[in-house]
Every structure is written in structure tokens, then in C-alpha cells.
Enzyme design. Structure first.
Site, PDB file in Angstrom:
ATOM      1  N   VAL A 261       0.875  -1.177   0.000  1.00 15.70           N
ATOM      2  CA  VAL A 261       0.000   0.000   0.000  1.00 15.70           C
ATOM      3  C   VAL A 261       0.908   1.222   0.000  1.00 15.70           C
ATOM      4  O   VAL A 261       1.720   1.392   0.919  1.00 15.70           O
ATOM      5  CB  VAL A 261      -0.917   0.032   1.243  1.00 15.70           C
ATOM      6  CG1 VAL A 261      -1.750   1.311   1.253  1.00 15.70           C
ATOM      7  CG2 VAL A 261      -1.811  -1.202   1.285  1.00 15.70           C
ATOM      8  N   HIS A 262       0.795   2.058  -1.025  1.00 18.51           N
ATOM      9  CA  HIS A 262       1.657   3.242  -1.041  1.00 18.51           C
ATOM     10  C   HIS A 262       1.039   4.454  -1.735  1.00 18.51           C
ATOM     11  O   HIS A 262       1.548   5.558  -1.610  1.00 18.51           O
ATOM     12  CB  HIS A 262       2.976   2.916  -1.749  1.00 18.51           C
ATOM     13  CG  HIS A 262       2.864   2.894  -3.246  1.00 18.51           C
ATOM     14  ND1 HIS A 262       2.374   1.817  -3.932  1.00 18.51           N
ATOM     15  CD2 HIS A 262       3.156   3.834  -4.179  1.00 18.51           C
ATOM     16  CE1 HIS A 262       2.387   2.080  -5.231  1.00 18.51           C
ATOM     17  NE2 HIS A 262       2.838   3.294  -5.404  1.00 18.51           N
ATOM     18  N   ARG A 263      -0.048   4.276  -2.476  1.00 22.40           N
ATOM     19  CA  ARG A 263      -0.581   5.401  -3.254  1.00 22.40           C
ATOM     20  C   ARG A 263      -1.105   6.505  -2.343  1.00 22.40           C
ATOM     21  O   ARG A 263      -1.724   6.238  -1.315  1.00 22.40           O
ATOM     22  CB  ARG A 263      -1.690   4.937  -4.196  1.00 22.40           C
ATOM     23  CG  ARG A 263      -1.161   4.238  -5.426  1.00 22.40           C
ATOM     24  CD  ARG A 263      -2.257   4.029  -6.457  1.00 22.40           C
ATOM     25  NE  ARG A 263      -1.724   3.351  -7.623  1.00 22.40           N
ATOM     26  CZ  ARG A 263      -1.206   3.973  -8.689  1.00 22.40           C
ATOM     27  NH1 ARG A 263      -1.166   5.290  -8.714  1.00 22.40           N
ATOM     28  NH2 ARG A 263      -0.734   3.286  -9.699  1.00 22.40           N
TER      29      ARG A 263
END
Length: 381
Positions: free
Chosen positions: A222-224
């Protein structure tokens, strides 16, 4: 003095006869794509000048990829770092322009949809230099995503559009881009998966180091910004991943942005208790984790495709995806943050859903096709 690939020694006479490609990159997915294209450019006797914006400046997100992928050291490291979109893109534009003015290349090559991509394209087009865009034509049709704006503007500024799929080509046609600019070459990430997959199996020890058994765990990333900067989405996603971890071990290499967001919201301790949280991993370790996963849950565009290349079903933790062909064939399924509380149920259904064989991303020769086209263009008057 540059060492000429034609005569293998420092040479000014041959320099005028060799095309020069300025490659602009700055983020982990671009390093992976550039690795296979850079090798193809060298094979085609093109001179490549690497300009690293420094968008990903942490060694775990930058230098380790150069080391593992065999990318040459950047000729220019701009050291921009993080910051608000406008400020970051503006600093990149200013410094890229100075580099390109000092030694204008024949072609400027940009990748994907980051701020480095847009800044490189804008700097080049304002200097009347040809721009080539790898991974052109992708559309989520969500203009609230900074990446969507970056890719649309870059496509419309580019002279050569290297599209990975039929869908991408049709998107460009619908937007009125000239047919002469469109080149469907396949996906360079397939080239990378084929080239580095066996190396990861042979050299990565990430599963052994963390006591992971292939085929038993869920891999998540998860990084957006749309997920990390919205407290409600972030909280929902990690609550859903925690629930999923009660049924399958969930392994989470944690991006620095995500770690900061979890700390900000007071969620880091709970995430570390529920999940197997790892620091950022290099490319070979990531490939090994992907190949060994039973299921992948991610908001990354690149990891969605890598999951397919390695034959692993994927849940996309977003409201939409650019890779619609994977959804249609059953390899990918959307699970928006609003549905994250259903992650265990959605995961179970997806694991047992039928998946159809498709080959939308070419035959693994995208990098060679790009190099051939750039060779022709760079040697034209």
C-alpha cells in the site's frame, strides 16, 4: 571523455555518429523498466545518458535497484527528494532543463506516470527535443489521481508513444493522437519478469530470512497517496488486512510514505502486531515474495501486472485499475477501500474464481523493439 561503443575507446569522431538517448527516471518502477531497456539500448550501440531525479532517494527504494538490476550509475543525480507535487515537479523541471541544454540528446525517454515523467517530458518538449514515452496510453479515467494527469499530459507532449496493450493504443486513438506516433511494443515489465525471475529464485533468501512458506501467505503493498493521505481509507485498508491476517499470514513490505501515514494516524503498532511488516525490499526480494505468494493485495499498478506474470491472483485495493484486461480474465479483482472490511470474503472468492489464459502484454521483446525504433529516430537528420 565518453567511451564510444563503436570503437571501444574515448572518441570524439564517432560520437557524432552514435545516437544519444537521455533517460529520465526517479522511482522504483521506472528503475525496473529502464533496466531492460537500457540493456537493449547498449546492445543497439546507442549512447544512454541516465538522469536520476532523486524522487525515490532512500537506498531501499533507489540504489539497491541499480545494484540488483545492473543499471549503470546515473550520469546526473539531481537529488530532488520529496515534497508537494507542484514544488517537486518544478524543481525537477528546472534541473532537467539545465542538463538537457548543456548536452542536447537526440531523444528524451521517460517512463510511466510519476512527477519525474511529466517534468522530463515538459523540459524536453520546451527545448524542442523529441520525447518518447514508455507505457503510453494507460488510463484509469480518474483525474483526481496525480498519476492520471501525469500520464495524459506526457502522452500528448510525446513524439513516440510506446504502448503496452491494444487497450492502451485505443485510448490514444480516442484522444486524437496521430497514428504515426503510436507503437504497440508490449510491456517492458514482462521483459523484466522473464529476465529477473530465475535470478530471484536463485539469489533471494527473503522467504528463508522471514520464515515464509511458499503458497501460504498473502503479499500486500500500500503506497498510493489516495490511500495513505486519506485517514479513512488508510484505516479501512489496514483493518481489512488485519482481518485477512486471521486466516492467512499477510506479509507487508512497508513503503516509507505508508509507515509515516500509519504513525501519523496511530495505526503502526496495530499493523505490526497483525501483519508481518518488512522494511522496503529490493527488486529480487520483491519478485521472490510475489512468486511465492498465494494471493497479492496491492494498490500498485506495476505489482498487479507482476502478479499476473508470476501466475498469482491479485486484489487491487483501489476504485479502478488501468489493467482492465486482467480483471476481465479473472486474474485481478477490484476491492476498493470502502469494501476493505470484506477483504477475507473477497479474497476467498477470488482464490477460487476461474482464471482464463491471456497474453495481452506482448512476447517479452518490448525493450528490443523500443531500442530499434529509437535507433532509427536518433539517426535521422
Amino acid at each position: 571523455m565518453w567511451s564510444c561503443p563503436l570503437c571501444a575507446r574515448p572518441c570524439t569522431r564517432c560520437a557524432a555518429e552514435v545516437g544519444t538517448v537521455a533517460t529520465i527516471l526517479g522511482a522504483r518502477p521506472q528503475f525496473v523498466k529502464a533496466a531492460v531497456v537500457s540493456r537493449a539500448l547498449r546492445t543497439a550501440d546507442l549512447r544512454e545518458v541516465l538522469i536520476h531525479t532523486g524522487q525515490h532517494y532512500d537506498d531501499a527504494l533507489s540504489q539497491v535497484f541499480f545494484d540488483e538490476l545492473g543499471l549503470p550509475a546515473p550520469d546526473h543525480h539531481l537529488g530532488i527528494g520529496s515534497g508537494p507535487h507542484g514544488a517537486q515537479t518544478g524543481r525537477m523541471l528546472e534541473q532537467i532543463e539545465a542538463v538537457l541544454q548543456a548536452a542536447p540528446p537526440d531523444v528524451v525517454l521517460v517512463y510511466g506516470d510519476t512527477n519525474s515523467t511529466l517534468a522530463g517530458a515538459l523540459a524536453a518538449v520546451k527545448l524542442h527535443l523529441p520525447v518518447a514515452h514508455v507505457e503510453a496510453g494507460l488510463r484509469s479515467f480518474n483525474r483526481r489521481m496525480p498519476e492520471e494527469v501525469n500520464r495524459v499530459l506526457t502522452d500528448h507532449a510525446s513524439d513516440l508513444l510506446f504502448a503496452p496493450t491494444d487497450t492502451a493504443v485505443e485510448n490514444l486513438r480516442r484522444e486524437g493522437l496521430p497514428e504515426a506516433r503510436l507503437h504497440q511494443v508490449g510491456d517492458v515489465m514482462l521483459d523484466a519478469a522473464q529476465h529477473f525471475g530465475a535470478r530471484a529464485e536463485a539469489h533471494s533468501t527473503v522467504l528463508e530470512r522471514h520464515g515464509l512458506t511458499p503458497g501460504t501467505y498473502v503479499l500486500t503493498t500500500v503506497h498510493r497517496a489516495e490511500n495513505t493521505e486519506d485517514p479513512n481509507r488508510l484505516r479501512a485498508l489496514f483493518a481489512g488486512l488485519g482481518a485477512l491476517a486471521q486466516e492467512h499470514p499477510v506479509v507487508c513490505p512497508l513503503h516509507p510514505r505508508t509507515r509515516h501515514a500509519l504513525t501519523r494516524e496511530g495505526l503502526l503498532e496495530a499493523a505490526e502486531a497483525a501483519l508481518t511488516v518488512l522494511p522496503p525490499v529490493g527488486y529480487l526480494d520483491m519478485v521472490r515474495l510475489e512468486r511465492g505468494a498465494r494471493l497479492i493485495a496491492t494498490d500498485s499498478g506495476g505489482v498487479q501486472k507482476e502478479a499476473f506474470f508470476h501466475g498469482v491472483p491479485c486484489l487491487t485495493l483501489r476504485d479502478e485499475t488501468e489493467w482492465t484486461e486482467l480483471v476481465g480474465a479473472g486474474w485481478n479483482r477490484l476491492c476498493p477501500p470502502s469494501d476493505a472490511h470484506r477483504l477475507p470474503e473477497v479474497a476467498a472468492a477470488h482464490l477460487h474464481a476461474p482464471r482464463h489464459p491471456i497474453a495481452p502484454y506482448g512476447d517479452g521483446t518490448a525493450a528490443d523493439q523500443i531500442a530499434q525504433i529509437l535507433t532509427k529516430v536518433s539517426r535521422e537528420p
